[in-house]
Design a protein around this motif. Structure first.
Motif, PDB file in Angstrom:
ATOM      1  N   VAL A  92      20.151  -2.780   4.963  1.00 53.99           N
ATOM      2  CA  VAL A  92      20.970  -3.183   6.100  1.00 53.99           C
ATOM      3  C   VAL A  92      20.208  -2.979   7.409  1.00 53.99           C
ATOM      4  CG1 VAL A  92      23.110  -2.779   7.353  1.00 53.99           C
ATOM      5  CG2 VAL A  92      23.089  -2.679   4.848  1.00 53.99           C
ATOM      6  N   ILE A  93      19.715  -1.746   7.609  1.00 56.20           N
ATOM      7  CA  ILE A  93      19.000  -1.439   8.848  1.00 56.20           C
ATOM      8  C   ILE A  93      17.650  -2.144   8.879  1.00 56.20           C
ATOM      9  CG2 ILE A  93      18.110   0.428  10.293  1.00 56.20           C
ATOM     10  CD1 ILE A  93      20.111   2.284   8.858  1.00 56.20           C
ATOM     11  N   GLY A  94      16.960  -2.153   7.737  1.00 58.54           N
ATOM     12  CA  GLY A  94      15.653  -2.780   7.687  1.00 58.54           C
ATOM     13  C   GLY A  94      15.683  -4.279   7.852  1.00 58.54           C
TER      14      GLY A  94
ATOM     15  N   LEU B 221       9.586   1.891  10.352  1.00 57.86           N
ATOM     16  CA  LEU B 221      11.005   2.232  10.214  1.00 57.86           C
ATOM     17  C   LEU B 221      11.505   1.982   8.795  1.00 57.86           C
ATOM     18  CD1 LEU B 221      13.607   3.161  11.575  1.00 57.86           C
ATOM     19  CD2 LEU B 221      14.060   0.784  12.191  1.00 57.86           C
ATOM     20  N   TYR B 222      11.204   0.794   8.242  1.00 58.70           N
ATOM     21  CA  TYR B 222      11.722   0.471   6.909  1.00 58.70           C
ATOM     22  C   TYR B 222      10.885   1.093   5.795  1.00 58.70           C
ATOM     23  CZ  TYR B 222      12.795  -2.105   2.676  1.00 58.70           C
ATOM     24  OH  TYR B 222      13.108  -2.428   1.382  1.00 58.70           O
ATOM     25  N   SER B 223       9.594   0.765   5.746  1.00 59.30           N
ATOM     26  CA  SER B 223       8.772   1.166   4.597  1.00 59.30           C
ATOM     27  C   SER B 223       8.585   2.676   4.506  1.00 59.30           C
ATOM     28  CB  SER B 223       7.404   0.475   4.665  1.00 59.30           C
ATOM     29  OG  SER B 223       7.540  -0.924   4.587  1.00 59.30           O
ATOM     30  N   LEU B 224       8.343   3.318   5.647  1.00 68.25           N
ATOM     31  CA  LEU B 224       8.049   4.753   5.618  1.00 68.25           C
ATOM     32  C   LEU B 224       9.297   5.636   5.654  1.00 68.25           C
ATOM     33  CD1 LEU B 224       4.918   5.020   7.953  1.00 68.25           C
ATOM     34  CD2 LEU B 224       4.995   5.325   5.476  1.00 68.25           C
ATOM     35  N   PHE B 225      10.326   5.217   6.420  1.00 70.08           N
ATOM     36  CA  PHE B 225      11.444   6.117   6.653  1.00 70.08           C
ATOM     37  C   PHE B 225      12.741   5.729   5.953  1.00 70.08           C
ATOM     38  CE2 PHE B 225       8.654   7.001  10.264  1.00 70.08           C
ATOM     39  CZ  PHE B 225       8.605   8.385  10.203  1.00 70.08           C
ATOM     40  N   LEU B 226      13.018   4.448   5.807  1.00 73.28           N
ATOM     41  CA  LEU B 226      14.334   4.059   5.301  1.00 73.28           C
ATOM     42  C   LEU B 226      14.374   3.781   3.806  1.00 73.28           C
ATOM     43  CD1 LEU B 226      15.609   1.659   8.116  1.00 73.28           C
ATOM     44  CD2 LEU B 226      16.538   3.895   7.511  1.00 73.28           C
TER      45      LEU B 226
ATOM     46  N   TYR C  83       0.841  -1.202   0.000  1.00 74.78           N
ATOM     47  CA  TYR C  83       0.000   0.000   0.000  1.00 74.78           C
ATOM     48  C   TYR C  83       0.877   1.254   0.000  1.00 74.78           C
ATOM     49  CZ  TYR C  83      -2.412   3.938   2.122  1.00 74.78           C
ATOM     50  OH  TYR C  83      -2.858   5.200   2.389  1.00 74.78           O
ATOM     51  N   ILE C  84       1.894   1.279   0.845  1.00 77.46           N
ATOM     52  CA  ILE C  84       2.776   2.437   0.932  1.00 77.46           C
ATOM     53  C   ILE C  84       3.524   2.655  -0.381  1.00 77.46           C
ATOM     54  CG2 ILE C  84       4.844   3.346   2.083  1.00 77.46           C
ATOM     55  CD1 ILE C  84       3.879   1.863   4.626  1.00 77.46           C
ATOM     56  N   ASP C  85       3.948   1.571  -1.009  1.00 81.13           N
ATOM     57  CA  ASP C  85       4.769   1.646  -2.230  1.00 81.13           C
ATOM     58  C   ASP C  85       3.938   1.608  -3.518  1.00 81.13           C
ATOM     59  OD1 ASP C  85       7.049   1.751  -0.723  1.00 81.13           O
ATOM     60  OD2 ASP C  85       7.575  -0.358  -0.969  1.00 81.13           O
ATOM     61  N   ARG C  86       2.636   1.827  -3.428  1.00 79.69           N
ATOM     62  CA  ARG C  86       1.770   1.627  -4.597  1.00 79.69           C
ATOM     63  C   ARG C  86       2.172   2.503  -5.782  1.00 79.69           C
ATOM     64  NH1 ARG C  86      -0.417   4.611  -0.719  1.00 79.69           N
ATOM     65  NH2 ARG C  86      -1.613   6.502  -1.171  1.00 79.69           N
ATOM     66  N   ASP C  87       2.543   3.769  -5.533  1.00 75.06           N
ATOM     67  CA  ASP C  87       2.953   4.644  -6.635  1.00 75.06           C
ATOM     68  C   ASP C  87       4.318   4.236  -7.179  1.00 75.06           C
ATOM     69  OD1 ASP C  87       0.614   6.132  -6.435  1.00 75.06           O
ATOM     70  OD2 ASP C  87       1.477   7.505  -4.957  1.00 75.06           O
ATOM     71  N   LEU C  88       5.235   3.904  -6.272  1.00 77.94           N
ATOM     72  CA  LEU C  88       6.562   3.441  -6.669  1.00 77.94           C
ATOM     73  C   LEU C  88       6.471   2.147  -7.469  1.00 77.94           C
ATOM     74  CD1 LEU C  88       9.672   3.339  -6.521  1.00 77.94           C
ATOM     75  CD2 LEU C  88       9.415   2.248  -4.272  1.00 77.94           C
TER      76      LEU C  88
ATOM     77  N   MET D  77       6.333  -5.877  13.266  1.00 80.18           N
ATOM     78  CA  MET D  77       5.398  -5.171  12.380  1.00 80.18           C
ATOM     79  C   MET D  77       5.745  -3.683  12.297  1.00 80.18           C
ATOM     80  SD  MET D  77       1.806  -6.728  13.816  1.00 80.18           S
ATOM     81  CE  MET D  77       1.719  -8.391  14.495  1.00 80.18           C
ATOM     82  N   VAL D  78       5.948  -3.066  13.458  1.00 79.92           N
ATOM     83  CA  VAL D  78       6.256  -1.637  13.495  1.00 79.92           C
ATOM     84  C   VAL D  78       7.596  -1.369  12.814  1.00 79.92           C
ATOM     85  CG1 VAL D  78       6.739   0.308  15.025  1.00 79.92           C
ATOM     86  CG2 VAL D  78       4.876  -1.266  15.568  1.00 79.92           C
ATOM     87  N   TYR D  79       8.570  -2.221  13.082  1.00 78.54           N
ATOM     88  CA  TYR D  79       9.909  -2.089  12.484  1.00 78.54           C
ATOM     89  C   TYR D  79       9.796  -2.071  10.958  1.00 78.54           C
ATOM     90  CZ  TYR D  79      15.023  -2.950  12.397  1.00 78.54           C
ATOM     91  OH  TYR D  79      16.374  -2.855  12.219  1.00 78.54           O
ATOM     92  N   TYR D  80       9.069  -3.042  10.396  1.00 79.70           N
ATOM     93  CA  TYR D  80       8.994  -3.176   8.947  1.00 79.70           C
ATOM     94  C   TYR D  80       8.154  -2.073   8.314  1.00 79.70           C
ATOM     95  CZ  TYR D  80       8.316  -5.339   4.368  1.00 79.70           C
ATOM     96  OH  TYR D  80       8.286  -5.580   3.010  1.00 79.70           O
ATOM     97  N   VAL D  81       6.984  -1.818   8.881  1.00 82.34           N
ATOM     98  CA  VAL D  81       6.050  -0.868   8.268  1.00 82.34           C
ATOM     99  C   VAL D  81       6.511   0.572   8.468  1.00 82.34           C
ATOM    100  CG1 VAL D  81       3.707   0.051   8.375  1.00 82.34           C
ATOM    101  CG2 VAL D  81       4.079  -2.424   8.430  1.00 82.34           C
TER     102      VAL D  81
END
Length: 429
Positions: free
Chosen positions: A278-280, A264-269, A200-205, A258-262
Motif C-alpha cells: 500500500v505505502i510502497g 522506503l519500500y525495499s529496505l524498510f517496508l 540485489y537487496i532481496d537476493r537471499d529472500l 528511485m529513493v522511494y522504491y529502493v
C-alpha cells in the motif's frame, strides 16, 4: 581535470570557447583565451580513455567485490556526467542550474573516488586473487539476458506507458520525438535500475522462493556486486539524461521515485509491514508525474489524479499475486497481507480498493479533466476489473487470483491509452 576546470571557471576565458567539443565548430580557437578551455577538454578526453580502461579492468577482476565494483562504476559514470554537464553548460550559455549541477557532480566524483581508494585498500586483494576472478568463464550472451532480467522489462514497459500517458495528457498533443525519446529512456533506466537494486537487496529472500529462485543473482549467474553496480549505474545515467535533455524538475521527481522504491519500500517496508504494498505503491505512481513534468515543468491536480489512480491500483494488483504465492511469501518471511491477515481479509480489501480505484478514475471526468472517450473507456475497464475482484472475493481460487493479477496489468495500460487518446482527440465534454 578538476584543477584545469577550476582554473577555467575562475578565469575570463570561461566563455571564450562557445560550442562543444570544438570552439564554434573550428579546430583553432578564435582568440588566445580560447586555448584554455581547449586544453581543459583535451585533458578530460585523455583521462576519459584511462577511466574506461580502468573500469573495464574492475569489471574483470572485482566481480565479487561489491564496494569496489560499485564505486568504480559510479566513479566512471560521474566523470562522464561531469563532462556531459560541462558540455551542456558551454552550449547553453551557462544556465544557473547547470552550473550548480556541475559543482555538485564534481563533489560527488571526489567523494566516490576517495571511497573507491579506501575500499580497494581495505580489500587488500593479491594479484593472484584478481587474476583468478578474471579467469572465471563469462557467457556474454547469457550475461546480457541476465542484466536485462534485472530490470524487469515487462514492469518497465507498463511504467513507460503511464509516463507516455502523462506526457500526452499534460500537453494535449503528442510530445516532440526528442522529448519523448529522452523522457522514456531516462524513465526506463530509472525503473530498471531500481528493480536491479531491489533484486540485489532481496537476493537471499529470492533464493528461498520458488517464483524468484531462478533470478540472475540468487541463481548465481551474476554476482551480487555486478547486480548492485549495474543498478546503481543505471540510476545515475537516468538522472543525468533527464536533467540534461528533459528538465531538472522531471529529473528530481525521478530521483524521488528511485529513493522511494529502493530505500522506503525495499529496505524498510517490504519485510516489516503488511501494508508494504500500500505505502510502497507511491513509487510506481511517480512515472506519470515525470511525464507530466517533462512537458510542463510543473504539476497540477490532474497529475495528482494520475498518481492516485496508480497508487490505488497497486494493492489489488499485487495482493492477487500474494494470494497466488502465499506459501512462497510465508516461506520467505515476507509479511504480505494474505500471510498476516489471511486470504478472506485480503480478498475483502482487494474488492474495496478496486471500488475506490474505479471511482477515482471516473472523477477525472466528473471534474472536467477528461472527455467522453475517456469516460466510456474507464467505465468499461472499471466494470471488468470490479467483476474480477468480485470473483476473487467469492471463489478464492488460484485461477481467479491469476486472472486478477494478469488482467489488472491490462486495465492500467489500457486506461492510460484511453486517457491519452481522449487528450489527443479533444473530445468535448
Amino acid at each position: 581535470a578538476l584543477v584545469s576546470g577550476v582554473i577555467l571557471a575562475n578565469s575570463a576565458a570561461a566563455g571564450a570557447c562557445p560550442g562543444w567539443p570544438l570552439c564554434e565548430g573550428g579546430l583553432i580557437p578564435a582568440t588566445p583565451a580560447g586555448w584554455l578551455p581547449v586544453v581543459h577538454r583535451l585533458v578530460v578526453g585523455l583521462i576519459a580513455i584511462f577511466i574506461l580502461w580502468f573500469n573495464r579492468l574492475a569489471w574483470r577482476t572485482q566481480r565479487t567485490q561489491r564496494a569496489i565494483l560499485t564505486s568504480s562504476t559510479l566513479f566512471m559514470l560521474l566523470f562522464f556526467a561531469q563532462s556531459f554537464v560541462g558540455a551542456l553548460k558551454a552550449t547553453r550559455d551557462f544556465p544557473l542550474h547547470m552550473l550548480a549541477l556541475h559543482e555538485a557532480t564534481a563533489a560527488a566524483l571526489i567523494a566516490v573516488g576517495a571511497l573507491m581508494v579506501l575500499f580497494t585498500g581495505a580489500a587488500n586483494l593479491t594479484n593472484d586473487q584478481e587474476q583468478a576472478a578474471s579467469a572465471l568463464p563469462v557467457d556474454s550472451r547469457q550475461r546480457t539476458k541476465d542484466f536485462l532480467a534485472l530490470t524487469k522489462p515487462i514492469v518497465v514497459i507498463l511504467l513507460l506507458f503511464t509516463t507516455f500517458g502523462g506526457m500526452v495528457i499534460a500537453g494535449g498533443a503528442m510530445p516532440s520525438a526528442s522529448l519523448l525519446f529522452w523522457t522514456l529512456l531516462g524513465g526506463g533506466l530509472a525503473a530498471g535500475g531500481s528493480s536491479a537494486i531491489n533484486q540485489y537487496i532481496d537476493r537471499d529472500l529470492d533464493g528461498k522462493m520458488n517464483r524468484t529462485a531462478k533470478r540472475p543473482i540468487p541463481a548465481g549467474r551474476l554476482t551480487s556486486a555486478e547486480g548492485l553496480a549495474f543498478g546503481s549505474g543505471a540510476l545515475v545515467i537516468a538522472f543525468y539524461l533527464l536533467a540534461g535533455f528533459v528538465n531538472m524538475f522531471a529529473a528530481l521527481l525521478s530521483l524521488a521515485g528511485m529513493v522511494y522504491y529502493v530505500v522506503l519500500y525495499s529496505l524498510f517496508l517490504k519485510n516489516r509491514n503488511e501494508q508494504n504494498i500500500v505505502i510502497g505503491g507511491g513509487a510506481g505512481a511517480i512515472p506519470p508525474l515525470v511525464g507530466w513534468a517533462a512537458v510542463t515543468g510543473s504539476l497540477d491536480i490532474t497529475a495528482g489524479f494520475l498518481f492516485l489512480i496508480i497508487f490505488l491500483w497497486t494493492p489489488p494488483h499485487f495482493w492477487a499475486l500474494a494470494l497466488l504465492r502465499k506459501d512462497d511469501y510465508a516461506r520467505g518471511g515476507v509479511p504480505m497481507m494474505p500471510v498476516i491477515r489471511g486470504e478472506h481479509a485480503t480478498q475483502v480489501q482487494m474488492f474495496a480498493y478496486t471500488l475506490v480505484l474505479v471511482a477515482a478514475s471516473l472523477l477525472l471526468w466528473v471534474l472536467g479533466e477528461a472527455g467522453m472517450v475517456y469516460l466510456i473507456g474507464a467505465v468499461i475497464l472499471g466494470a471488468y476489473l470490479i467483476m474480477l475482484a468480485w470473483q476473487v472475493l467469492k471463489s478464492g481460487r488460484n485461477k481467479t487470483y491469476y486472472r486478477m493479477y494478469r488482467h489488472s496489468n491490462y486495465y492500467l495500460l489500457l486506461l492510460f491509452v484511453v486517457l491519452a487518446a481522449d487528450a489527443l482527440v479533444k473530445y468535448p465534454l
